[in-house]
Design an enzyme around this catalytic site. Structure first.
Site, mmCIF file in Angstrom:
data_model
loop_
_atom_site.group_PDB
_atom_site.id
_atom_site.type_symbol
_atom_site.label_atom_id
_atom_site.label_comp_id
_atom_site.label_asym_id
_atom_site.label_seq_id
_atom_site.Cartn_x
_atom_site.Cartn_y
_atom_site.Cartn_z
ATOM 1 C CE1 TYR A 1 -2.484 3.202 17.934
ATOM 2 C CE2 TYR A 1 -4.788 2.853 18.524
ATOM 3 C CZ TYR A 1 -3.799 3.617 17.918
ATOM 4 O OH TYR A 1 -4.143 4.806 17.305
ATOM 5 C CD GLU B 1 -7.141 7.500 12.283
ATOM 6 O OE1 GLU B 1 -8.194 7.099 11.737
ATOM 7 O OE2 GLU B 1 -6.769 7.118 13.400
ATOM 8 C CD1 TRP C 1 -6.260 1.467 15.380
ATOM 9 C CD2 TRP C 1 -5.780 2.496 13.469
ATOM 10 N NE1 TRP C 1 -4.941 1.863 15.455
ATOM 11 C CE2 TRP C 1 -4.635 2.500 14.283
ATOM 12 C CE3 TRP C 1 -5.711 3.091 12.208
ATOM 13 C CZ2 TRP C 1 -3.424 3.083 13.881
ATOM 14 C CZ3 TRP C 1 -4.507 3.663 11.807
ATOM 15 C CH2 TRP C 1 -3.385 3.657 12.635
#
Length: 212
Positions: free
Chosen positions: A30, A52, A60
């Protein structure tokens, strides 16, 4: 400066990168392949802003590892489809163990899908709306080191966008959430100085055609 103070960690390939991926394979991919690279696709922008919101109070990485489940649950984040979700869909999603089963965040995603349609009607696209608010050079630190990155959990620009979205009826879009969205979608390049990806991402941003 040692790695602990520089905010950089060395990978198995010998390259130094931003500390936060912790050399976990999925997080590293990522970091290298997505984070900070500019995005103009409305569905991806909507997805990221919603995720988010789901991240609020979580990491995350937790969301990233459930991302495919979220995509399946929310019709690929096609906001035209999500906007038509009903209370029956909310109940269905509350029973989905593959996502974060938070009623407020689920309803927020459906609400924000409806707000996204309205925003597109007014602005032409989500991409045009967000990219016309890209921070200029004077609004960015001259050098992005570890301390600056940690200090900048929100900015004047993210606060301004957050206030505007809330006026339009969006929810779970506080200034910190919006800034994390800006970092991920390439509106800013927050790879730390010395990160192996920083210049590559910057080159991608320079070549990117802004949808404004």
């Amino acid at each position: 400066m040692d790695e602990a103070n520089s905010g950089l960690i060395e990978g198995t390939d010998g390259k130094k990168r931003c500390f936060w991926h912790a050399n976990l394979p999925d997080y590293l991919a990522y970091h290298d392949e997505e984070w900070g690279r500019p995005v103009a696709d409305d569905r991806r922008l909507f997805e990221k802003l919603c995720l988010e919101g789901f991240q609020s109070g979580l990491s995350w990485l937790t969301i990233l590892r459930k991302r495919e489940n979220f995509r399946e649950a929310f019709a690929g984040f096609d906001f035209e489809r999500v906007a038509r979700f009903t209370e029956d869909d909310v109940e269905r999603l509350l029973g989905n163990k593959g996502i974060i089963r938070h009623g407020g965040k689920i309803r927020s995603t459906i609400n924000n899908a409806r707000r996204a349609i309205a925003l597109c009607e007014e602005e032409g696209s989500l991409a045009r709306y967000f990219w016309r608010q890209e921070p200029g050079p004077a609004e960015r630190p001259e050098r992005l080191d570890y301390r600056t990155l940690i200090a900048n959990s929100k900015t004047d620009v993210s606060t301004r966008i957050s206030k505007d979205l809330k006026k339009r009826g969006w929810t779970f879009v506080g200034p910190t959430t919006v800034y994390a969205f800006m970092q991920a979608m390439g509106l800013v390049n927050d790879h730390i100085e010395g990160c192996a990806m920083r210049e590559e991402v910057e080159q991608t941003r320079r070549a990117f055609v802004r949808p404004v």
